[in-house]
Motif scaffolding. Structure first.
Motif, short mmCIF file in Angstrom:
data_model
loop_
_atom_site.label_atom_id
_atom_site.label_comp_id
_atom_site.label_asym_id
_atom_site.label_seq_id
_atom_site.Cartn_x
_atom_site.Cartn_y
_atom_site.Cartn_z
N LEU A 1 -2.98 -77.82 -20.39
CA LEU A 1 -1.71 -77.42 -19.35
C LEU A 1 -1.97 -76.24 -19.56
O LEU A 1 -2.22 -75.60 -19.82
CB LEU A 1 -0.08 -78.08 -20.39
CG LEU A 1 0.52 -77.28 -19.17
CD1 LEU A 1 0.84 -78.78 -18.32
CD2 LEU A 1 1.59 -77.35 -19.97
N ARG B 1 2.23 -71.29 -18.68
CA ARG B 1 3.61 -70.20 -18.27
C ARG B 1 4.67 -69.52 -18.35
O ARG B 1 4.04 -69.12 -19.94
CB ARG B 1 4.78 -71.81 -17.25
CG ARG B 1 4.28 -72.87 -17.60
CD ARG B 1 3.68 -73.57 -16.62
NE ARG B 1 3.75 -74.76 -15.92
CZ ARG B 1 2.57 -75.93 -15.93
NH1 ARG B 1 1.20 -75.62 -15.95
NH2 ARG B 1 3.04 -76.70 -15.22
N PRO C 1 6.22 -80.01 -26.25
CA PRO C 1 5.44 -81.42 -25.82
C PRO C 1 5.83 -81.18 -23.87
O PRO C 1 6.56 -81.04 -23.02
CB PRO C 1 6.71 -82.33 -26.18
CG PRO C 1 7.76 -81.93 -26.39
CD PRO C 1 7.95 -80.05 -25.84
N1 GLN Z 1 7.35 -76.76 -17.50
C1 GLN Z 1 5.95 -77.89 -16.61
C2 GLN Z 1 6.95 -78.31 -15.58
O1 GLN Z 1 7.74 -77.91 -15.35
C3 GLN Z 1 6.36 -78.99 -17.54
C4 GLN Z 1 5.37 -79.02 -19.46
C5 GLN Z 1 5.68 -79.78 -19.84
O2 GLN Z 1 6.37 -81.23 -19.54
N2 GLN Z 1 5.99 -79.32 -21.17
O3 GLN Z 1 5.33 -78.49 -14.50
#
Ligand code: GLN
Length: 280
Positions: A91, A94, A188
């Motif tokens: 991931l 962000r 998570p």
């Molecule tokens: N913030 C991410 C999104 O909206 C999701 C991250 C997560 O599921 N922890 O794409």
């Protein structure tokens, strides 16, 4: 083609493909292919691109115009003032998550040698920022997937080699529970099953295992709040990143598990983003 012409072309092509942040992204791409910083770009804007740079640019634009994430193309991304290795399988850090750091640093401000557990660590951007920003801390990063751990190991080496360690294991097996922590933090997977198919095109290139939080998106919160509260020392805190509409639901889960002083905190875009509480 000069650097300036390339920059304008990139901007136009990105805009046509519906990519909003065209100015910012065009700058990032120019920096990447030239190796120049901002001021070098300004003083060399009329230089011709080399053959190699042009080929590289073509390859990058092919990927970006199908909405492959810019962060994966560049292979690195900044978070809280430090650079992290990123790529397919992990991931992308962000900006919203910087609010998680602010809350954790506030929670830890009087802790002397804090022990910290980051569950579902991914790139490690949360745990490694805390490892770097706190004195005498020791940080355990729990991550299930080898695909993500490949980046995480590099990020440990580059950002916090001494006080951070990786445990490659599944949270649902109760990994890393043999210690008492001052802080447990987790971003998570929290997307609802029915929302996964509507994610932005870029996000669909990210691992679904880092996004999908079960039918109502709350599976990890329920499990972690229940099973890991016994790993917090008295007065220790559990800090969760949440989806913008999950504040009350996660607060209720933590209340049911007996956490105290539970608070919901907004991110810089005014969305609910963090829920945290402490144990007696
Ligand atoms: N913030 C991410 C999104 O909206 C999701 C991250 C997560 O599921 N922890 O794409």
């Amino acid at each position: 083609m000069t650097i300036f012409e390339a920059y304008n072309n990139i901007k136009k092509e990105l805009k046509n493909a519906g990519i909003d942040d065209d100015v910012f992204e065009a700058k990032q791409i120019i920096k990447y292919i030239t190796g120049y910083n901002n001021s070098q770009i300004l003083s060399n804007y009329s230089n011709e691109l080399t053959e190699f740079q042009k080929n590289n640019l073509t390859a990058i634009m092919k990927q970006r115009l199908i909405h492959y994430p810019l962060q994966y193309i560049l292979g690195r991304w900044d978070f809280y003032g430090r650079s992290y290795k990123v790529g397919p399988g992990v991931l992308i850090p962000r900006q919203d998550t910087e609010t998680v750091i602010d809350v954790c640093l506030e929670v830890l401000k009087d802790a002397e040698k804090p022990k910290i557990l980051d569950i579902c660590a991914g790139t490690g951007c949360i745990g490694l920022t805390l490892a770097a920003e706190t004195e005498n801390s020791s940080v355990t990063l729990l991550e299930k997937y080898e695909e993500a751990a490949r980046y995480l190991r590099e990020n440990i080496k580059n950002n916090a080699p001494e006080n951070a360690k990786l445990i490659l294991a599944d949270v649902f097996d109760g990994a890393a529970k043999d210690e008492k922590y001052d802080l447990i933090v987790s971003n998570p997977p929290y997307i609802k099953a029915e929302d996964i198919k509507n994610l932005q095109a870029e996000v669909k290139y990210e691992p679904e295992t880092a996004l999908a939080g079960g039918k109502d998106g709350l599976d990890f919160y329920r499990f972690i709040a229940k099973e890991y509260k016994e790993c917090l020392r008295s007065g220790g805190a559990l800090v969760f990143e949440i989806g913008f509409d999950q504040g009350e639901a996660v607060k209720a889960i933590m209340e049911a598990e007996g956490f105290n002083d539970i608070k919901i905190v907004k991110d810089y875009s005014e969305n609910d983003r963090v829920v945290f509480g402490t144990v007696n």
